[in-house]
Enzyme design. Structure first.
Site, short mmCIF file in Angstrom:
data_model
loop_
_atom_site.label_atom_id
_atom_site.label_comp_id
_atom_site.label_asym_id
_atom_site.label_seq_id
_atom_site.Cartn_x
_atom_site.Cartn_y
_atom_site.Cartn_z
N TYR A 155 0.64 -1.08 -0.02
CA TYR A 155 -0.14 -0.07 0.03
C TYR A 155 0.92 1.23 0.15
O TYR A 155 0.60 2.31 -0.21
CB TYR A 155 -0.88 0.13 1.17
CG TYR A 155 -2.01 0.92 0.89
CD1 TYR A 155 -3.16 0.64 -0.04
CD2 TYR A 155 -2.40 1.93 1.97
CE1 TYR A 155 -4.19 1.56 -0.07
CE2 TYR A 155 -3.45 2.82 1.73
CZ TYR A 155 -4.30 2.64 0.73
OH TYR A 155 -5.42 3.44 0.63
N LYS B 189 -2.52 8.68 2.84
CA LYS B 189 -3.79 8.72 3.31
C LYS B 189 -3.36 9.32 4.76
O LYS B 189 -4.46 9.91 5.45
CB LYS B 189 -4.19 7.30 3.58
CG LYS B 189 -4.74 6.68 2.28
CD LYS B 189 -5.89 7.50 1.79
CE LYS B 189 -6.90 6.78 0.64
NZ LYS B 189 -7.69 7.71 -0.18
P1 NAD Z 1 -12.40 4.16 -8.00
O1 NAD Z 1 -11.24 3.97 -8.87
O2 NAD Z 1 -13.54 3.85 -8.31
O3 NAD Z 1 -12.47 5.82 -7.84
C1 NAD Z 1 -11.04 6.46 -7.83
C2 NAD Z 1 -11.63 7.90 -8.43
O4 NAD Z 1 -10.53 8.88 -8.17
C3 NAD Z 1 -11.85 7.45 -9.94
O5 NAD Z 1 -13.56 8.09 -10.27
C4 NAD Z 1 -10.88 8.66 -10.73
O6 NAD Z 1 -11.48 9.38 -11.81
C5 NAD Z 1 -10.93 9.59 -9.55
N1 NAD Z 1 -9.35 10.46 -9.73
C6 NAD Z 1 -8.27 9.86 -9.68
N2 NAD Z 1 -7.48 11.19 -10.23
C7 NAD Z 1 -8.31 12.11 -10.20
C8 NAD Z 1 -8.00 13.38 -10.57
N3 NAD Z 1 -7.08 14.09 -10.99
N4 NAD Z 1 -9.17 14.34 -10.55
C9 NAD Z 1 -10.38 13.75 -10.44
N5 NAD Z 1 -10.65 12.56 -9.98
C10 NAD Z 1 -9.62 11.73 -10.07
O7 NAD Z 1 -11.93 3.36 -6.62
P2 NAD Z 1 -12.36 3.55 -5.15
O8 NAD Z 1 -11.83 2.35 -4.46
O9 NAD Z 1 -13.72 3.74 -5.09
O10 NAD Z 1 -11.69 4.94 -4.59
C11 NAD Z 1 -12.48 6.02 -4.05
C12 NAD Z 1 -11.55 6.46 -2.88
O11 NAD Z 1 -11.73 5.40 -1.95
C13 NAD Z 1 -10.22 6.62 -2.80
O12 NAD Z 1 -9.98 7.61 -2.08
C14 NAD Z 1 -9.64 5.22 -2.45
O13 NAD Z 1 -8.00 5.47 -1.66
C15 NAD Z 1 -10.57 5.20 -1.26
N6 NAD Z 1 -10.55 3.66 -0.54
C16 NAD Z 1 -10.63 2.59 -1.24
C17 NAD Z 1 -10.66 1.54 -0.65
C18 NAD Z 1 -10.71 0.08 -1.71
O14 NAD Z 1 -10.30 -0.90 -1.16
N7 NAD Z 1 -11.38 0.24 -2.83
C19 NAD Z 1 -10.41 1.13 0.78
C20 NAD Z 1 -10.38 2.38 1.66
C21 NAD Z 1 -10.27 3.81 0.92
#
Ligand code: NAD
Length: 251
Positions: free
Chosen positions: A153, A160
């Site tokens: 990670y 984060k």
């Molecule tokens: P996802 O790929 O569906 O979403 C990530 C989003 O970030 C995408 O829509 C992408 O277009 C956007 N993005 C990236 N760069 C960008 C930019 N320059 N401008 C605007 N948008 C931008 O994946 P996700 O897992 O749903 O991620 C959403 C959030 O949840 C993130 O912050 C991620 O770190 C967090 N998160 C995810 C998990 C997991 O296991 N999937 C766990 C905890 C937290």
């Protein structure tokens, strides 16, 4: 009757039906909110239009650009007036910084991940502030890797940690204006973003295994917590990181 009836909420970060932001948008709508979606670029727009079946309520916002953020929130103000909340579900790091050794992270890779994954919360909060109604909520998404060294990670864990500190400082800053800032620390879920982490399948499996029920969290469960944190029902919660991970953080 929902607890967000008549509220307008901006959701940033829907890429497809697996996105955590989509879980949030669905829960917000279930509680009566109108959702305004932002998308990163034309490629992402196509995916979001496919998911929603319409081009309505979509605004472009690339958080890497101050101009794009300013234009997006000017457009939102013009088309929707004031809003009641903001969901920030955005993160990015180079693939090579989500594998191998942390000592190999480059200066550029570090800056990029911090910029998109942590600074962007500050930038969009500033842009949203003038149009946020009284008792509005801002919610961002974080992960356990902010406080523990989770294999691979790496750079995202460091970003984060900065994001979670930003939540506390923003919360202290904005709560006198009755804007609450909080984070959800979600369990690992298979999404586009998580697939950038080396051996991400292992991350999800381990996460599932560590839940007392052996069942991983869903985007709908994260979304329900998000709807609560956006709403005035959570008026006493300020600058908090709430685990929505089915108990993974307990072990
Ligand atoms: P996802 O790929 O569906 O979403 C990530 C989003 O970030 C995408 O829509 C992408 O277009 C956007 N993005 C990236 N760069 C960008 C930019 N320059 N401008 C605007 N948008 C931008 O994946 P996700 O897992 O749903 O991620 C959403 C959030 O949840 C993130 O912050 C991620 O770190 C967090 N998160 C995810 C998990 C997991 O296991 N999937 C766990 C905890 C937290």
């Amino acid at each position: 009757m929902g607890f967000l009836d008549g509220k307008k909420i901006v959701v940033m970060g829907v890429a497809n039906k697996k996105s955590i932001a989509w879980g949030c948008a669905k829960a917000l709508m279930e509680q009566g909110a109108q959702v305004i979606y932002t998308y990163q670029n034309e490629r992402m727009k196509k995916l979001v239009v496919k998911l929603l079946g319409t081009e309505a309520n979509l605004v472009e916002c690339d958080v890497a650009s101050d101009d794009s953020i300013a234009t997006a929130f000017a457009t939102i103000k013009e088309e929707y007036g004031n809003i009641d909340g903001l969901v920030h579900a955005i993160a990015y790091a180079n693939k090579e910084d989500l594998a191998g050794s942390v000592v190999d992270i480059s200066r550029d890779g570090f800056s990029l991940a911090q910029d998109i994954s942590a600074y962007s919360l500050i930038a969009v909060s500033k842009a949203a502030q003038p149009i946020l109604n009284d008792n509005a909520g801002i919610v961002t998404l974080t992960y356990l890797g902010a406080e523990r060294a989770v294999p691979n990670y790496n750079m995202m864990g460091i970003a984060k940690a900065a994001l979670e500190a930003s939540v506390r400082y923003l919360a202290a800053d904005l709560s006198p204006q009755n804007i609450r800032v909080n984070a959800i620390s979600a369990g690992a879920i298979k999404t586009l973003a998580v697939s950038g982490v080396k051996d991400y399948q292992k991350l999800i499996e381990i996460s599932k295994d560590r839940t007392p029920s052996k069942v991983g969290v869903t985007i709908e469960e994260v979304g329900n917590a998000c709807a609560f944190l956006i709403s005035p029902l959570s008026s006493g919660i300020i600058g908090e990181v709430i685990f929505v991970d089915k108990g993974v953080h307990l072990s």
